[in-house]
Design a protein around this motif. Structure first.
Motif, PDB file in Angstrom:
ATOM      1  N   UNK A   1      -8.493 -36.613  89.477  1.00  0.00           N
ATOM      2  CA  UNK A   1      -8.290 -36.044  88.147  1.00  0.00           C
ATOM      3  C   UNK A   1      -9.134 -34.790  87.963  1.00  0.00           C
ATOM      4  N   UNK A   2     -10.381 -34.851  88.406  1.00  0.00           N
ATOM      5  CA  UNK A   2     -11.279 -33.708  88.281  1.00  0.00           C
ATOM      6  C   UNK A   2     -10.752 -32.511  89.059  1.00  0.00           C
ATOM      7  N   UNK A   3     -10.268 -32.737  90.277  1.00  0.00           N
ATOM      8  CA  UNK A   3      -9.727 -31.645  91.084  1.00  0.00           C
ATOM      9  C   UNK A   3      -8.514 -31.001  90.420  1.00  0.00           C
TER      10      UNK A   3
ATOM     11  N   UNK B   1      -9.676 -28.983  87.459  1.00  0.00           N
ATOM     12  CA  UNK B   1     -10.331 -27.766  87.929  1.00  0.00           C
ATOM     13  C   UNK B   1      -9.289 -26.719  88.326  1.00  0.00           C
ATOM     14  N   UNK B   2      -8.237 -27.168  89.011  1.00  0.00           N
ATOM     15  CA  UNK B   2      -7.165 -26.251  89.403  1.00  0.00           C
ATOM     16  C   UNK B   2      -6.462 -25.646  88.203  1.00  0.00           C
ATOM     17  N   UNK B   3      -6.244 -26.447  87.182  1.00  0.00           N
ATOM     18  CA  UNK B   3      -5.603 -25.940  85.961  1.00  0.00           C
ATOM     19  C   UNK B   3      -6.503 -24.905  85.303  1.00  0.00           C
ATOM     20  N   UNK B   4      -7.798 -25.184  85.257  1.00  0.00           N
ATOM     21  CA  UNK B   4      -8.751 -24.235  84.675  1.00  0.00           C
ATOM     22  C   UNK B   4      -8.747 -22.927  85.444  1.00  0.00           C
ATOM     23  N   UNK B   5      -8.755 -23.017  86.775  1.00  0.00           N
ATOM     24  CA  UNK B   5      -8.723 -21.805  87.599  1.00  0.00           C
ATOM     25  C   UNK B   5      -7.449 -21.008  87.343  1.00  0.00           C
ATOM     26  N   UNK B   6      -6.328 -21.695  87.247  1.00  0.00           N
ATOM     27  CA  UNK B   6      -5.060 -21.001  86.973  1.00  0.00           C
ATOM     28  C   UNK B   6      -5.089 -20.334  85.604  1.00  0.00           C
TER      29      UNK B   6
END
Length: 54
Positions: free
Chosen positions: A23-25, A28-33
């Motif tokens: 879930x954290x990964x 994190x990917x959504x935040x980076x996008x």
């Protein structure tokens, strides 16, 4: 972002079945996008093609 944002009407969702690290990964990917820290798909395809992977 709250993991509950991915649930619909309190029903279990596939996201709820993931462990904490998964879930954290994803979050994190959504935040980076959202911040524009992405590599366009066509650039990734070209990169992989350089190594014979298509």
């Amino acid at each position: 972002m709250n993991a509950n944002a991915f649930s619909t009407a309190g029903k279990p969702d596939w996201f709820d079945e993931l462990n904490y690290d998964q879930q954290t990964d994803i979050l994190e990917g959504i935040t980076q996008a959202d911040l524009g820290k992405i590599i366009p798909h066509d650039e990734v395809v070209k990169l992989f093609a350089n190594y014979g992977l298509e």
